[in-house]
Design an enzyme around this catalytic site. Structure first.
Site, PDB file in Angstrom:
ATOM      1  N   SER A 125     -10.584   2.759   7.434  1.00 37.87           N
ATOM      2  CA  SER A 125      -9.241   3.548   7.444  1.00 37.87           C
ATOM      3  C   SER A 125      -9.490   4.990   7.619  1.00 37.87           C
ATOM      4  CB  SER A 125      -8.236   3.249   6.310  1.00 37.87           C
ATOM      5  OG  SER A 125      -7.136   4.056   6.505  1.00 37.87           O
ATOM      6  N   TYR A 149      -6.299   3.947  -2.490  1.00 42.35           N
ATOM      7  CA  TYR A 149      -6.243   2.968  -1.391  1.00 42.35           C
ATOM      8  C   TYR A 149      -7.504   3.746  -0.304  1.00 42.35           C
ATOM      9  CZ  TYR A 149      -6.029   1.544   3.546  1.00 42.35           C
ATOM     10  OH  TYR A 149      -6.178   1.113   4.767  1.00 42.35           O
ATOM     11  N   LYS A 153     -11.624   2.403   0.588  1.00 42.35           N
ATOM     12  CA  LYS A 153     -12.372   2.171   1.623  1.00 42.35           C
ATOM     13  C   LYS A 153     -13.601   3.090   1.782  1.00 42.35           C
ATOM     14  CE  LYS A 153      -9.226  -0.315   3.855  1.00 42.35           C
ATOM     15  NZ  LYS A 153      -9.804  -1.796   4.268  1.00 42.35           N
TER      16      LYS A 153
END
Length: 341
Positions: A125, A149, A153
């Site tokens: 991402s 989040y 990643k």
């Protein structure tokens, strides 16, 4: 034995293949001659979206189940799209995100090692970058995520680099910017249990399912005061996974590529396009800025174009919104049919 298992096509294990991007990836790899084997716990995915290969239910943190599926199909590679994706939720419950996105990935990688699978394409991402220091963002931009989040990643990408050096497990990490749109023939599209993405939220307002769209901040230093994002069609993203698989047939080590159109659109520009596509008025309301929302997120995808040969073909804003609207209308028709039965 299921009919899918009897085919001669090389198998790919698609972790998270029942999700929005995952289902489009399954379609793309099937068209490229692979058998996509979806491995999904259906926590956020949908069984109806699995159409191009078998569905194997299971959790990433279930080593025995992973071994069972890998031994049955003997996949030549893995595409890993499974995980949680809502940044605000990750701030409220970081343990949940590290368990699913990091610990789950470690279980998957170790299952690959046990079963002799050496190549993986990972769904990463643009959240790994955090607040942009320059625009557009290249792969060399500092990685300073602003949410658990994004950190999850970034951690997985670090793990993949270490696994490449230590174990010969080779990888491509694809850093998505804003995925949007739906399959051109309307067979699959975006259907999250909790919707947080701009395009489907706008279309829900256009369809009368929401009263108004909340615009979080109208005083950003952009051309109309609203946030600018890089929208890339989900079918173009799916095609990039096929190219990444082809690249990994020769490439060794761990590699990362941005995937974005390179042409940003503001919230108001997406609204205007949606109004033209749907022919509907779309009410809005201005809200306070959300913490951590940068004014501009724009991809430099030069490396993906040069190295992978990736060229986004349908990522203009009108095509994205029109394909999403066709999909949304098909969902509404199905809901109405069910309610009339």
């Amino acid at each position: 034995m299921a009919a899918f298992e009897e085919e001669d096509r090389p198998a790919l294990l698609i972790a998270g293949g029942a999700g929005y991007i995952g289902s489009h990836v399954c379609k793309a790899v099937a068209e490229a001659g692979y058998l996509p084997v979806t491995y999904d716990n259906l926590m956020s995915g949908h069984a109806w979206a699995v159409r191009w290969g078998p569905l194997e239910g299971g959790d990433l943190q279930d080593p025995a189940r992973l071994d069972e599926v890998m031994r049955r199909y003997r996949p030549v590679a893995v595409i890993h799209l499974a995980g949680l994706i809502i940044s605000s939720e990750s701030v409220r419950d970081p343990a949940l995100y590290y368990a699913h996105n990091v610990a789950g990935t470690l279980c998957l990688l170790d299952a690959m090692r046990r079963n002799g699978i050496e190549r993986i394409v990972f769904s990463s991402s643009a959240a790994v970058y955090g607040e942009p220091e320059v625009s557009p963002i290249s792969e060399q931009h500092p990685q300073l995520p602003v949410s658990p989040y994004g950190d999850s990643k970034r951690m997985v990408e670090t793990i993949l680099r270490d696994y490449a050096r230590a174990y010969g497990l080779h990888s491509v990490s694809l850093r998505y910017f804003n995925a949007a749109g739906a399959s051109s023939c309307g067979d699959i599209g975006e259907a999250h249990h909790i919707e947080t993405h701009l395009v489907p939220l706008i279309l829900e307002v256009a369809a009368g399912e929401r009263a108004a769209l909340s615009i979080y901040g109208a005083d950003y230093p952009t051309r109309d005061g609203t946030c600018l994002r890089d929208y890339v069609h989900v079918c173009d993203l799916a095609d990039a996974h096929v190219l990444a698989l082809q690249y990994l047939q020769q490439a060794v080590g761990a590699h990362a590529f941005n995937l974005g159109h390179g042409q940003g659109a503001t919230v108001r520009e997406v609204l205007a396009t949606a109004g033209q596509v749907t022919g509907r008025k779309i009410p809005t309301r201005i809200e306070q800025r959300r913490p951590g929302d940068p004014a501009i997120l724009l991809a430099d995808a030069t490396r993906a174009r040069r190295v992978l040969g990736w060229q986004p073909a349908v990522s203009d804003l009108e095509t994205i919104v029109a394909s999403a609207w066709r999909w949304h209308q098909s969902i509404l028709h199905r809901k109405q049919a069910y309610s009339n039965e």
